[in-house]
Design a protein around this motif. Sequence first.
Motif, PDB file in Angstrom:
ATOM      1  N   LEU A 263       4.034   2.174  -8.937  1.00  0.00           N
ATOM      2  CA  LEU A 263       4.742   1.544  -8.983  1.00  0.00           C
ATOM      3  C   LEU A 263       5.380   1.014  -7.291  1.00  0.00           C
ATOM      4  O   LEU A 263       6.021   0.100  -7.530  1.00  0.00           O
ATOM      5  CB  LEU A 263       6.065   2.028  -8.830  1.00  0.00           C
ATOM      6  CG  LEU A 263       5.865   1.553 -11.156  1.00  0.00           C
ATOM      7  CD1 LEU A 263       6.966   1.996 -11.699  1.00  0.00           C
ATOM      8  CD2 LEU A 263       5.287   0.529 -11.462  1.00  0.00           C
ATOM      9  N   HIS A 264       4.897   1.856  -6.277  1.00  0.00           N
ATOM     10  CA  HIS A 264       6.103   1.845  -4.762  1.00  0.00           C
ATOM     11  C   HIS A 264       5.255   0.385  -4.575  1.00  0.00           C
ATOM     12  O   HIS A 264       5.614   0.168  -3.254  1.00  0.00           O
ATOM     13  CB  HIS A 264       5.568   3.029  -3.783  1.00  0.00           C
ATOM     14  CG  HIS A 264       6.458   4.050  -4.755  1.00  0.00           C
ATOM     15  ND1 HIS A 264       6.517   5.485  -3.778  1.00  0.00           N
ATOM     16  CD2 HIS A 264       7.834   4.277  -5.904  1.00  0.00           C
ATOM     17  CE1 HIS A 264       8.344   6.330  -4.610  1.00  0.00           C
ATOM     18  NE2 HIS A 264       8.386   5.100  -5.430  1.00  0.00           N
ATOM     19  N   ALA A 265       4.073   0.597  -4.203  1.00  0.00           N
ATOM     20  CA  ALA A 265       2.896  -0.012  -3.188  1.00  0.00           C
ATOM     21  C   ALA A 265       3.266  -1.833  -4.424  1.00  0.00           C
ATOM     22  O   ALA A 265       3.126  -2.310  -3.341  1.00  0.00           O
ATOM     23  CB  ALA A 265       1.013   0.234  -3.973  1.00  0.00           C
TER      24      ALA A 265
ATOM     25  N   PHE B 294       1.210  -1.346  -0.381  1.00  0.00           N
ATOM     26  CA  PHE B 294       0.156   0.211  -0.093  1.00  0.00           C
ATOM     27  C   PHE B 294       0.907   1.435   0.166  1.00  0.00           C
ATOM     28  O   PHE B 294       2.047   1.308   0.368  1.00  0.00           O
ATOM     29  CB  PHE B 294      -0.896  -0.268   0.834  1.00  0.00           C
ATOM     30  CG  PHE B 294      -1.918   1.647   1.738  1.00  0.00           C
ATOM     31  CD1 PHE B 294      -2.933   1.220   0.691  1.00  0.00           C
ATOM     32  CD2 PHE B 294      -1.321   2.547   2.383  1.00  0.00           C
ATOM     33  CE1 PHE B 294      -3.524   2.577   0.920  1.00  0.00           C
ATOM     34  CE2 PHE B 294      -2.216   3.573   2.766  1.00  0.00           C
ATOM     35  CZ  PHE B 294      -3.252   3.598   1.948  1.00  0.00           C
ATOM     36  N   ASP B 295       0.290   2.122  -0.846  1.00  0.00           N
ATOM     37  CA  ASP B 295       0.875   3.606  -0.333  1.00  0.00           C
ATOM     38  C   ASP B 295       0.214   4.294  -1.194  1.00  0.00           C
ATOM     39  O   ASP B 295      -0.986   4.900  -1.866  1.00  0.00           O
ATOM     40  CB  ASP B 295       2.917   3.745  -1.650  1.00  0.00           C
ATOM     41  CG  ASP B 295       3.261   4.846  -1.572  1.00  0.00           C
ATOM     42  OD1 ASP B 295       3.533   5.277  -0.494  1.00  0.00           O
ATOM     43  OD2 ASP B 295       3.719   4.840  -1.774  1.00  0.00           O
ATOM     44  N   VAL B 296       0.677   5.736  -0.640  1.00  0.00           N
ATOM     45  CA  VAL B 296      -0.172   7.348  -0.524  1.00  0.00           C
ATOM     46  C   VAL B 296       0.906   8.475  -0.926  1.00  0.00           C
ATOM     47  O   VAL B 296       1.765   8.335  -0.371  1.00  0.00           O
ATOM     48  CB  VAL B 296      -1.141   6.971   0.891  1.00  0.00           C
ATOM     49  CG1 VAL B 296      -0.705   6.883   1.872  1.00  0.00           C
ATOM     50  CG2 VAL B 296      -1.907   8.447   0.460  1.00  0.00           C
ATOM     51  N   HIS B 297       0.444   8.905  -1.196  1.00  0.00           N
ATOM     52  CA  HIS B 297       1.567  10.506  -1.803  1.00  0.00           C
ATOM     53  C   HIS B 297       0.077  11.278  -1.854  1.00  0.00           C
ATOM     54  O   HIS B 297      -0.707  11.550  -2.258  1.00  0.00           O
ATOM     55  CB  HIS B 297       1.708   9.679  -3.152  1.00  0.00           C
ATOM     56  CG  HIS B 297       3.292   9.281  -2.927  1.00  0.00           C
ATOM     57  ND1 HIS B 297       4.784   9.638  -2.493  1.00  0.00           N
ATOM     58  CD2 HIS B 297       3.646   8.577  -2.716  1.00  0.00           C
ATOM     59  CE1 HIS B 297       5.054   9.432  -3.098  1.00  0.00           C
ATOM     60  NE2 HIS B 297       5.316   8.103  -2.309  1.00  0.00           N
ATOM     61  N   ARG B 298       1.202  12.797  -1.781  1.00  0.00           N
ATOM     62  CA  ARG B 298       0.474  13.751  -1.684  1.00  0.00           C
ATOM     63  C   ARG B 298      -0.395  14.300  -3.444  1.00  0.00           C
ATOM     64  O   ARG B 298       0.862  13.899  -4.137  1.00  0.00           O
ATOM     65  CB  ARG B 298       0.244  14.795  -0.906  1.00  0.00           C
ATOM     66  CG  ARG B 298       0.351  14.871   0.729  1.00  0.00           C
ATOM     67  CD  ARG B 298       0.632  16.227   1.357  1.00  0.00           C
ATOM     68  NE  ARG B 298       2.253  16.743   0.998  1.00  0.00           N
ATOM     69  CZ  ARG B 298       2.692  17.408   0.978  1.00  0.00           C
ATOM     70  NH1 ARG B 298       1.826  18.184  -0.061  1.00  0.00           N
ATOM     71  NH2 ARG B 298       4.015  17.340   0.639  1.00  0.00           N
TER      72      ARG B 298
HETATM   73 MG    MG Z   1       5.727   5.889  -2.226  1.00  0.00          MG
END
Ligand code: MG
Length: 159
Positions: free
Chosen positions: A43-45, A9-13
């Motif tokens: 891609l980070h997730a 899981f990933d989150v960005h602003r």
């Molecule tokens: Mg990230």
Amino acid sequence: MNFRVGFGFDVHRLAEGRALWLGGVRIEHTVGIVGHSDADVLLHALCDALLGAAGLPDIGHHFPDTDARWKGADSKVLLREVVRLIGERGWRVGNVDCSLVMERPKIKPHIPAMKRAIAPILGVEEDAVGIKATTNEKLGYVGREEGVCAYAVALIAKG
Ligand code: MG
């Protein structure tokens, strides 16, 4: 045959003046994603799903945002390194599946390009790369277009 699954899981602003990189593809839009690297949340997730499947520490451990080497980094380079790390331990990718959650722009037209970008890095056919996108029904931080998040699962195999 030995199989493992992993979840990421990933989150960005979101912010003006940044590029919007998603699934290894640059998408034209009024806002982009904030992060130390190119901030490709999908891609980070996916990296975390693969690392998790192999029982390895997460993406922040391997590519810390305090390390100037990863400033502005193409997340495809990070994904390639993750595939190398799990490969060193004898794992190859079976298939992956990702969900991206954001209100705008429409992601569907970009999905074929994302699959074309990701599949060769993972060493799989394009039909082993699932990518879906949904809005958050205008709810919460995603709904207010303050941020974007992504979920991913990965199956890896050995033997
Ligand atoms: Mg990230």
